[in-house]
Design an enzyme around this catalytic site. Sequence first.
Site, PDB file in Angstrom:
ATOM      1  N   GLY A 162       0.786  -1.230   0.000  1.00  0.00           N
ATOM      2  CA  GLY A 162       0.000   0.000   0.000  1.00  0.00           C
ATOM      3  C   GLY A 162       0.815   1.277   0.000  1.00  0.00           C
ATOM      4  O   GLY A 162       0.358   2.303   0.508  1.00  0.00           O
ATOM      5  N   ASN A 211       1.375   2.991  -2.632  1.00  0.00           N
ATOM      6  CA  ASN A 211       0.620   3.904  -3.504  1.00  0.00           C
ATOM      7  C   ASN A 211      -0.583   4.486  -2.764  1.00  0.00           C
ATOM      8  O   ASN A 211      -0.914   5.658  -2.935  1.00  0.00           O
ATOM      9  CB  ASN A 211       0.176   3.188  -4.780  1.00  0.00           C
ATOM     10  CG  ASN A 211       1.292   3.120  -5.791  1.00  0.00           C
ATOM     11  OD1 ASN A 211       1.631   4.114  -6.417  1.00  0.00           O
ATOM     12  ND2 ASN A 211       1.900   1.943  -5.916  1.00  0.00           N
ATOM     13  N   MET A 242      -4.533  -7.230  -6.701  1.00  0.00           N
ATOM     14  CA  MET A 242      -4.075  -8.363  -7.502  1.00  0.00           C
ATOM     15  C   MET A 242      -5.223  -9.300  -7.883  1.00  0.00           C
ATOM     16  O   MET A 242      -5.074 -10.527  -7.865  1.00  0.00           O
ATOM     17  CB  MET A 242      -2.988  -9.135  -6.750  1.00  0.00           C
ATOM     18  CG  MET A 242      -1.823  -8.262  -6.299  1.00  0.00           C
ATOM     19  SD  MET A 242      -1.149  -7.226  -7.611  1.00  0.00           S
ATOM     20  CE  MET A 242      -0.142  -8.418  -8.447  1.00  0.00           C
ATOM     21  N   HIS A 301       0.316   0.582 -13.039  1.00  0.00           N
ATOM     22  CA  HIS A 301       1.001  -0.657 -13.424  1.00  0.00           C
ATOM     23  C   HIS A 301       2.502  -0.392 -13.574  1.00  0.00           C
ATOM     24  O   HIS A 301       2.899   0.602 -14.195  1.00  0.00           O
ATOM     25  CB  HIS A 301       0.426  -1.184 -14.744  1.00  0.00           C
ATOM     26  CG  HIS A 301       1.043  -2.490 -15.134  1.00  0.00           C
ATOM     27  ND1 HIS A 301       0.656  -3.694 -14.583  1.00  0.00           N
ATOM     28  CD2 HIS A 301       2.044  -2.764 -15.994  1.00  0.00           C
ATOM     29  CE1 HIS A 301       1.397  -4.655 -15.096  1.00  0.00           C
ATOM     30  NE2 HIS A 301       2.244  -4.136 -15.953  1.00  0.00           N
TER      31      HIS A 301
HETATM   32  C1  GRF Z   1       2.737  -1.290  -7.619  1.00  0.00           C
HETATM   33  O1  GRF Z   1       4.006  -1.402  -8.202  1.00  0.00           O
HETATM   34  C2  GRF Z   1       1.670  -1.306  -8.667  1.00  0.00           C
HETATM   35  O2  GRF Z   1       2.059  -0.743  -9.881  1.00  0.00           O
HETATM   36  C3  GRF Z   1       1.420  -2.785  -8.851  1.00  0.00           C
HETATM   37  O3  GRF Z   1       1.506  -3.304  -7.557  1.00  0.00           O
HETATM   38  C4  GRF Z   1       2.394  -2.522  -6.802  1.00  0.00           C
HETATM   39  C5  GRF Z   1       1.718  -2.159  -5.527  1.00  0.00           C
HETATM   40  O4  GRF Z   1       2.587  -1.528  -4.626  1.00  0.00           O
HETATM   41  N1  GRF Z   1       0.166  -3.007  -9.515  1.00  0.00           N
HETATM   42  P1  GRF Z   1       2.058  -0.892  -3.286  1.00  0.00           P
HETATM   43  O5  GRF Z   1       1.209  -1.938  -2.576  1.00  0.00           O
HETATM   44  O6  GRF Z   1       1.262   0.321  -3.632  1.00  0.00           O
HETATM   45  O7  GRF Z   1       3.274  -0.567  -2.488  1.00  0.00           O
END
Ligand code: GRF
Length: 218
Positions: A23, A25, A98, A117
């Site tokens: 998480g 992001n 996912m 992505h």
């Molecule tokens: C990110 O690299 C995103 O692009 C991919 O999964 C990862 C998630 O990272 N789909 P986080 O959980 O936000 O650290």
Amino acid sequence: MNPASLDPVPGDPRIAVLASGTGTNLQALLDDPFAGSRVALVVSDRSRAVALERARGRDVPAVFLDPAEFRGRERYGDALLALLHEHAIDVVVMAGFMRILSAEVVRAFDGRMLNVHPSLLPAFPGAHAVADALVWGAKVTGVTVHLVDEEVDHGPIVFQEALEILPGDDWDSLEARVHQVEHRLLPRALRALVEGRIRVEGRRVEVLADEAARGASR
Ligand code: GRF
């Protein structure tokens, strides 16, 4: 995907973030001056996703929606959609979620759902994009933020930024640089979407400059 310009989301939009993992992001969105106060729900398909803790740390409702409780993608999608409606969500961000969404969820948020992505799509779609780029020996990879349509890692591209793969890179070093770019692009894309600054013509997206940038160039 409806063609032409996407209308601004009226009122004070409520944003849901879907995340399965760490998480970071989500954290970037929570820390963003525009998005932070508008994140109204976090949903994960993993009970131990750190993303859920990050949300709870900010008093944002955090829900573990257990895939084992629903048979198949459609039923899971129905439950997710009910949850999103219950929380009056206007915009959805897939930030490391996912799980493939049902067509019904995607249609319900047509033009109102973003995915981030870790590659330059259409190169390296799927769940292991960073590793796949390294194994392939690619010299360049990057980040894509796109609108979500019914195909996986496929919708019209809002932002893309390239990153050089360096000779000494491994997954950790490359992933760290990918994350830095993601954390910058995703909040920008979300804000543009909410403000109605995204124009879609088929696969092509134009992102209009925000008021401040327009003012500065006058
Ligand atoms: C990110 O690299 C995103 O692009 C991919 O999964 C990862 C998630 O990272 N789909 P986080 O959980 O936000 O650290």
